[in-house]
Scaffold this motif. Structure first.
Motif, PDB file in Angstrom:
ATOM      1  N   LEU A   1      22.138  12.146  -9.374  1.00  0.00           N
ATOM      2  CA  LEU A   1      20.746  12.182  -8.962  1.00  0.00           C
ATOM      3  C   LEU A   1      20.042  10.869  -9.257  1.00  0.00           C
ATOM      4  N   GLN A   2      20.317  10.322 -10.424  1.00  0.00           N
ATOM      5  CA  GLN A   2      19.688   9.035 -10.784  1.00  0.00           C
ATOM      6  C   GLN A   2      20.141   7.929  -9.836  1.00  0.00           C
ATOM      7  N   PHE A   3      21.417   7.982  -9.417  1.00  0.00           N
ATOM      8  CA  PHE A   3      21.929   6.974  -8.495  1.00  0.00           C
ATOM      9  C   PHE A   3      21.191   7.048  -7.163  1.00  0.00           C
ATOM     10  N   TYR A   4      21.002   8.244  -6.671  1.00  0.00           N
ATOM     11  CA  TYR A   4      20.309   8.386  -5.389  1.00  0.00           C
ATOM     12  C   TYR A   4      18.844   8.004  -5.504  1.00  0.00           C
ATOM     13  N   LEU A   5      18.208   8.256  -6.688  1.00  0.00           N
ATOM     14  CA  LEU A   5      16.805   7.888  -6.869  1.00  0.00           C
ATOM     15  C   LEU A   5      16.618   6.375  -6.895  1.00  0.00           C
ATOM     16  N   VAL A   6      17.517   5.727  -7.613  1.00  0.00           N
ATOM     17  CA  VAL A   6      17.428   4.263  -7.691  1.00  0.00           C
ATOM     18  C   VAL A   6      17.652   3.653  -6.320  1.00  0.00           C
ATOM     19  N   LEU A   7      18.685   4.187  -5.587  1.00  0.00           N
ATOM     20  CA  LEU A   7      18.982   3.663  -4.255  1.00  0.00           C
ATOM     21  C   LEU A   7      17.807   3.871  -3.316  1.00  0.00           C
ATOM     22  N   THR A   8      17.173   5.010  -3.393  1.00  0.00           N
ATOM     23  CA  THR A   8      16.027   5.290  -2.531  1.00  0.00           C
ATOM     24  C   THR A   8      14.848   4.394  -2.881  1.00  0.00           C
ATOM     25  N   LEU A   9      14.601   4.216  -4.201  1.00  0.00           N
ATOM     26  CA  LEU A   9      13.490   3.371  -4.631  1.00  0.00           C
ATOM     27  C   LEU A   9      13.696   1.927  -4.181  1.00  0.00           C
ATOM     28  N   THR A  10      14.923   1.483  -4.274  1.00  0.00           N
ATOM     29  CA  THR A  10      15.212   0.107  -3.857  1.00  0.00           C
ATOM     30  C   THR A  10      14.986  -0.052  -2.367  1.00  0.00           C
ATOM     31  N   LEU A  11      15.448   0.945  -1.575  1.00  0.00           N
ATOM     32  CA  LEU A  11      15.304   0.863  -0.131  1.00  0.00           C
ATOM     33  C   LEU A  11      13.841   0.880   0.271  1.00  0.00           C
ATOM     34  N   VAL A  12      13.069   1.754  -0.340  1.00  0.00           N
ATOM     35  CA  VAL A  12      11.649   1.840  -0.001  1.00  0.00           C
ATOM     36  C   VAL A  12      10.915   0.561  -0.394  1.00  0.00           C
ATOM     37  N   SER A  13      11.263   0.012  -1.595  1.00  0.00           N
ATOM     38  CA  SER A  13      10.616  -1.249  -2.053  1.00  0.00           C
ATOM     39  C   SER A  13      10.942  -2.382  -1.107  1.00  0.00           C
ATOM     40  N   PHE A  14      12.205  -2.378  -0.619  1.00  0.00           N
ATOM     41  CA  PHE A  14      12.602  -3.430   0.311  1.00  0.00           C
ATOM     42  C   PHE A  14      11.840  -3.309   1.616  1.00  0.00           C
ATOM     43  N   LEU A  15      11.703  -2.118   2.100  1.00  0.00           N
ATOM     44  CA  LEU A  15      10.977  -1.922   3.347  1.00  0.00           C
ATOM     45  C   LEU A  15       9.513  -2.302   3.188  1.00  0.00           C
ATOM     46  N   PHE A  16       8.944  -1.973   2.038  1.00  0.00           N
ATOM     47  CA  PHE A  16       7.541  -2.331   1.805  1.00  0.00           C
ATOM     48  C   PHE A  16       7.368  -3.843   1.731  1.00  0.00           C
ATOM     49  N   LEU A  17       8.296  -4.512   1.061  1.00  0.00           N
ATOM     50  CA  LEU A  17       8.236  -5.971   0.950  1.00  0.00           C
ATOM     51  C   LEU A  17       8.337  -6.611   2.322  1.00  0.00           C
ATOM     52  N   VAL A  18       9.235  -6.111   3.156  1.00  0.00           N
ATOM     53  CA  VAL A  18       9.365  -6.643   4.524  1.00  0.00           C
ATOM     54  C   VAL A  18       8.071  -6.456   5.279  1.00  0.00           C
ATOM     55  N   ALA A  19       7.430  -5.279   5.076  1.00  0.00           N
ATOM     56  CA  ALA A  19       6.177  -5.034   5.782  1.00  0.00           C
ATOM     57  C   ALA A  19       5.099  -6.011   5.335  1.00  0.00           C
ATOM     58  N   VAL A  20       5.037  -6.317   4.022  1.00  0.00           N
ATOM     59  CA  VAL A  20       4.019  -7.242   3.515  1.00  0.00           C
ATOM     60  C   VAL A  20       4.250  -8.639   4.073  1.00  0.00           C
ATOM     61  N   ILE A  21       5.520  -9.069   4.086  1.00  0.00           N
ATOM     62  CA  ILE A  21       5.850 -10.418   4.589  1.00  0.00           C
ATOM     63  C   ILE A  21       5.479 -10.514   6.059  1.00  0.00           C
ATOM     64  N   LEU A  22       5.814  -9.472   6.822  1.00  0.00           N
ATOM     65  CA  LEU A  22       5.472  -9.503   8.240  1.00  0.00           C
ATOM     66  C   LEU A  22       3.982  -9.536   8.447  1.00  0.00           C
ATOM     67  N   SER A  23       3.242  -8.871   7.585  1.00  0.00           N
ATOM     68  CA  SER A  23       1.789  -8.864   7.708  1.00  0.00           C
ATOM     69  C   SER A  23       1.211 -10.254   7.434  1.00  0.00           C
ATOM     70  N   ILE A  24       1.770 -10.929   6.417  1.00  0.00           N
ATOM     71  CA  ILE A  24       1.267 -12.272   6.082  1.00  0.00           C
ATOM     72  C   ILE A  24       1.558 -13.220   7.224  1.00  0.00           C
ATOM     73  N   ILE A  25       2.745 -13.100   7.820  1.00  0.00           N
ATOM     74  CA  ILE A  25       3.113 -13.997   8.925  1.00  0.00           C
ATOM     75  C   ILE A  25       2.183 -13.759  10.098  1.00  0.00           C
ATOM     76  N   MET A  26       1.856 -12.547  10.335  1.00  0.00           N
ATOM     77  CA  MET A  26       0.985 -12.247  11.462  1.00  0.00           C
ATOM     78  C   MET A  26      -0.417 -12.788  11.220  1.00  0.00           C
ATOM     79  N   LYS A  27      -0.885 -12.749   9.968  1.00  0.00           N
ATOM     80  CA  LYS A  27      -2.198 -13.308   9.654  1.00  0.00           C
ATOM     81  C   LYS A  27      -2.209 -14.804   9.903  1.00  0.00           C
ATOM     82  N   LEU A  28      -1.133 -15.410   9.485  1.00  0.00           N
ATOM     83  CA  LEU A  28      -1.064 -16.860   9.667  1.00  0.00           C
ATOM     84  C   LEU A  28      -1.053 -17.231  11.142  1.00  0.00           C
ATOM     85  N   GLN A  29      -0.533 -16.464  11.955  1.00  0.00           N
ATOM     86  CA  GLN A  29      -0.469 -16.736  13.392  1.00  0.00           C
ATOM     87  C   GLN A  29      -1.708 -16.246  14.120  1.00  0.00           C
ATOM     88  N   GLY A  30      -2.699 -15.775  13.401  1.00  0.00           N
ATOM     89  CA  GLY A  30      -3.938 -15.328  14.050  1.00  0.00           C
ATOM     90  C   GLY A  30      -3.809 -14.005  14.750  1.00  0.00           C
TER      91      GLY A  30
END
Length: 813
Positions: A693-722
């Motif tokens: 269970l702990q393995f699946y929780l860590v894997l899920t948390l990592t995946l969600v954090s990665f997806l959130f980070l990608v979303a933030v980076i994409l948002s910053i890039i879009m701001k920079l491009q107007g």
């Protein structure tokens, strides 16, 4: 042969010929317009095998069709024979006219020729011609007369009459007396045509010269050759007795009804004598009378009273003629004649004879068809012998007159064997006498069946029931049809025409016994798949042509309790997981914790569900609605109550026997999610399950954090491009005018499905706060914005945190 004899014989022949011609003309006039009658003439004593006539030709029938017509000749005695091949009629037995017809002027034998195909009757009349086969005869060969010498010339003495069984010219014609000087003969004729002789004294007798005279009386007929009979007369001349008896009447006439009782006095003759003493004593006797007179009458010798000795019958004899002689003591005699007319009484009931009756009468026979021939006969005469026939019952038959004494029984209406299989008819023949006499003749007329009735079911539609899960071959129902016809016309065969079942062939569902009409299941039925279906059953008889009828059978499949209740919420998670519900510590009595939702595939009573609390960590803390499945707090939480509670709920249906299912529910008492988290982390699973269970929780948390980070980076890039979209986290806000957005699942209010939760964070809200709709988060939807792919995260017993760095953490336990 002398000229006189030849002339005599010629006259006899002419007379005979005129009689025969008269008979034929007479009968032709009577039978005019009756094409079914044929007449023949035949002399009596004709030899056997003598040809009479060809019936086929005279009846205008084709000889080749005789066998098909099935002609049959009937008569009271078998005097004649019929050749069915040639159609000839022959003499079969000795024919004696005198034996058949007696003294009747017309002697006729009537034959009935019955044709059975088609049914018809022909009347054959055969006239029997007399031949001179009987000679005249006297009842006594010798008689003796005692005559006084005092008799004056002209005195008459009756000699009686001879009898001849022949008729016409062959009967008695004349008397002849042997030659004598003292007597002459005079022939008299009575009312009934009988001839008798009287002896007339021509000159006085003289006993002293000749005391006895011998005479011969000869009776002759008119036949060829002439036949004669003789009577020897001895006349004894006695001494003088001056006055002979004298009758008050020369002829006495009277009438007498037939069947008059024996002993009845008919009349009294009276004679007187002018002498005295023994010469005046008169006695009466019958003198030379026919034998039937002595048989039927008796005469008192003293007073001359004539009485009835035996009853008389008009049908045997219509009149009597007799001679009564009165004798005085001196030997003188006088004769008188007595004529008695017999009056007909209606004392004979008609005779009814069924000469032909059809053996088979179909119920569809046409009106007017002849089914029987009826012959009637009444021995009486006049109105007493006129007969009419009718039926006593009100039936579809009619009796009509045919010809002579024949009647036909006709069909007078439609017949129905099913209503009346046999008609018992009473044919009544009634004469016209006063009072009328009747004869009843009972006949039975069976009706043959035709196939005119189709089979009939008891009902137009039937309803049958069969429980589901039935064994294959089980009897479902039995239909029954009835056919009032007979034999093959009533033999019924059952079959199934069609049904409303379309997915499989009909034969895979039901079958029917063609003889008994019993329906059988060919498979096991499932109420949840097929609840009812209809069949059209046909009943067909074996008549020609066959008739049929049909009825609808609706079969209902009865539900059985064969499905266990299915619990939809709370749903059972995968092995090793626990299902938690969070309850606020401040919850008071009656707080709705959750609702158990279950369904049952059965119906009716089998689907009525009840909810029961089997086990609880603290039994007094919770109650469950037996019909609603709602779990509520029974009281407020106490300090001594533990925070984590486990409930086991049973859902049971109302079938017989009842079926049930169970589920477990874990509850945590806490004011917020952070407080409940430590309790949720305490798992009863072993170390291996916890590590997975702990393995699946860590894997899920990592995946969600990665997806959130990608979303933030994409948002910053879009701001920079107007980018046109200034708000990066707008996708988390369902309503731009509200701080938080909440979306509930369908059917949330009635609790029929598990609870679902959606969380979306707003950029304007505090980063460290989150919106918790329910303690148990299962579904997070619409994580990304409109134009980006959706990401759904399913969480069991999870918790959502803000990391303080703009990232959402999903914790799973």
């Amino acid at each position: 042969m002398t000229a006189m004899e030849a002339s005599y014989i010629k006259g006899i022949k002419e007379l005979n010929l005129r009689q025969v011609l008269f008979l034929f003309i007479f009968w032709d006039l009577i039978n005019c317009g009756i094409p079914e009658q044929v007449q023949y003439s035949l002399s009596e004593e004709t030899e056997k095998k003598s040809f009479v006539g060809n019936l086929a030709k005279d009846l205008e029938l084709d000889v080749k069709q005789l066998s098909k017509c099935k002609l049959a000749v009937s008569s009271e005695k078998e005097y004649f024979a019929f050749n069915e091949q040639s159609g000839d009629l022959y003499v079969n037995d000795r024919i004696d006219r005198e034996k058949i017809c007696g003294n009747s002027a017309i002697c006729m034998l009537q034959l009935e020729v019955v044709a059975h195909n088609p049914l018809n009757i022909f009347h054959i009349k055969i006239f029997i011609l007399d031949i001179n086969d009987n000679a005249p005869y006297f009842r006594k060969k010798n008689i003796s007369l005692n005559l006084s010498e005092s008799h004056l010339p002209g005195a008459r003495f009756a000699l009686g009459n001879a009898e001849d069984k022949d008729i016409g010219i062959n009967a008695l014609q004349d008397y002849h007396l042997s030659s004598t000087l003292y007597f002459k003969l005079e022939v008299q004729e009575s009312k009934d045509g009988r001839k008798y002789a009287e002896l007339i004294l021509q000159k006085p007798l003289d006993r002293e010269k000749e005391h006895t005279h011998h005479l011969i009386l000869t009776a002759s007929d008119g036949g060829h050759p002439v036949k004669t009979g003789t009577l020897n007369i001895e006349v004894n001349v006695i001494d003088t007795n001056d006055n002979p008896p004298v009758f008050s009447q020369a002829t006495y006439k009277t009438s007498l009804k037939e069947n008059t009782p024996r002993g009845t006095s008919v009349l009294q003759v009276k004679a007187s004598d002018s002498d005295e003493g023994s010469n005046a004593e008169i006695s009466y006797i019958f003198w030379e009378n026919p034998e039937n007179v002595n048989q039927n009458f008796i005469l008192d010798p003293i007073d001359g009273t004539l009485s009835l000795k035996e009853s008389i019958d008009f049908e045997d004899r219509g009149s009597y003629m007799m001679i009564i002689r009165a004798s005085d003591g001196g030997g003188l005699v006088a004769d008188c004649s007595v004529e008695i007319e017999v009056l007909d009484e209606n004392d004979n009931a008609p005779d009814v004879i069924i000469t032909s009756l059809s053996s088979s009468i179909l119920e569809d026979i046409l009106t007017g068809t002849v089914v029987a021939l009826i012959k009637v006969h009444d021995r009486d005469s006049g109105l007493n012998g006129e007969v009419t026939c009718y039926l006593r019952e009100t039936v579809p038959f009619q009796v009509v007159s045919s010809s002579d004494n024949y009647f036909k029984l006709l069909i007078d209406g439609p017949l129905d064997r099913e209503k009346t299989p046999v008609y018992n008819l009473t044919i009544t023949a009634t004469d016209q006498g006063i009072p009328p006499l009747s004869t009843d003749k009972a006949i039975s007329v069976p009706i043959s069946d035709i196939n005119d009735n189709p089979p009939a079911f008891e009902k137009h539609s039937y309803v049958a029931y069969i429980p589901e899960n039935n064994p294959s071959g089980m009897s479902i129902f039995q239909v029954k049809a009835f056919d009032p016809d007979l034999d093959r016309n009533a033999q019924i065969t059952y079959s199934i025409l069609n049904s409303n079942v379309k997915d499989l062939p009909l034969s895979s569902y039901v079958s029917i016994n063609s003889e008994s009409g019993t329906l059988y299941a060919q498979r096991s039925f499932d109420y949840e798949q097929l609840r009812d279906f209809q069949l059209q059953v046909q009943a067909q008889d074996e008549g020609s042509p066959s008739l049929n009828n049909s009825a609808m059978v609706k079969v209902h499949v009865l539900d059985q309790n064969d499905n266990i209740p299915q619990i939809l919420y709370p749903s059972q998670t995968t092995q090793g997981s626990s299902f938690f519900e969070m309850v606020p510590r401040s919850a008071n009595s009656g707080y709705l914790v959750t609702k158990v939702v279950a369904v049952d595939a059965d119906s009716g009573h089998n689907a009525w569900l009840s909810f029961h609390l089997l086990h609880a960590t603290e039994p007094s803390l919770f109650i469950i609605g037996s019909h609603t499945g709602e779990i509520q707090t029974a009281r407020a939480l106490l300090e001594r109550d533990i925070t984590k509670q486990r409930l086991v709920i049973m859902v049971r249906d109302n079938g017989q026997p009842p079926l049930s299912a169970t589920t477990s529910l874990n509850l945590v008492f806490a004011q917020n999610f952070q407080e409940a988290l430590p309790e949720m982390n305490v798992q009863p699973n072993n170390s291996e399950d916890q590590s997975k269970l702990q393995f699946y929780l860590v894997l899920t948390l990592t995946l969600v954090s990665f997806l959130f980070l990608v979303a933030v980076i994409l948002s910053i890039i879009m701001k920079l491009q107007g980018s046109r979209n200034p708000t990066f986290f707008q996708c988390f806000i369902p309503n731009s005018h509200s701080k938080t957005g909440t979306v509930f699942p369908p059917n949330y209010e009635d609790g029929t499905l598990p609870y679902s939760y959606q969380i979306c964070l707003s950029t304007e809200s505090r980063r460290n706060e989150m919106t918790v709709l329910r303690p148990n988060v299962q579904i997070v939807e619409n994580f990304l914005c409109e134009d980006k792919p959706d990401t759904s995260v399913m969480a069991s017993e999870g918790k959502i945190f803000d990391s303080g760095k703009g990232m959402v953490d999903f914790l799973f336990f």
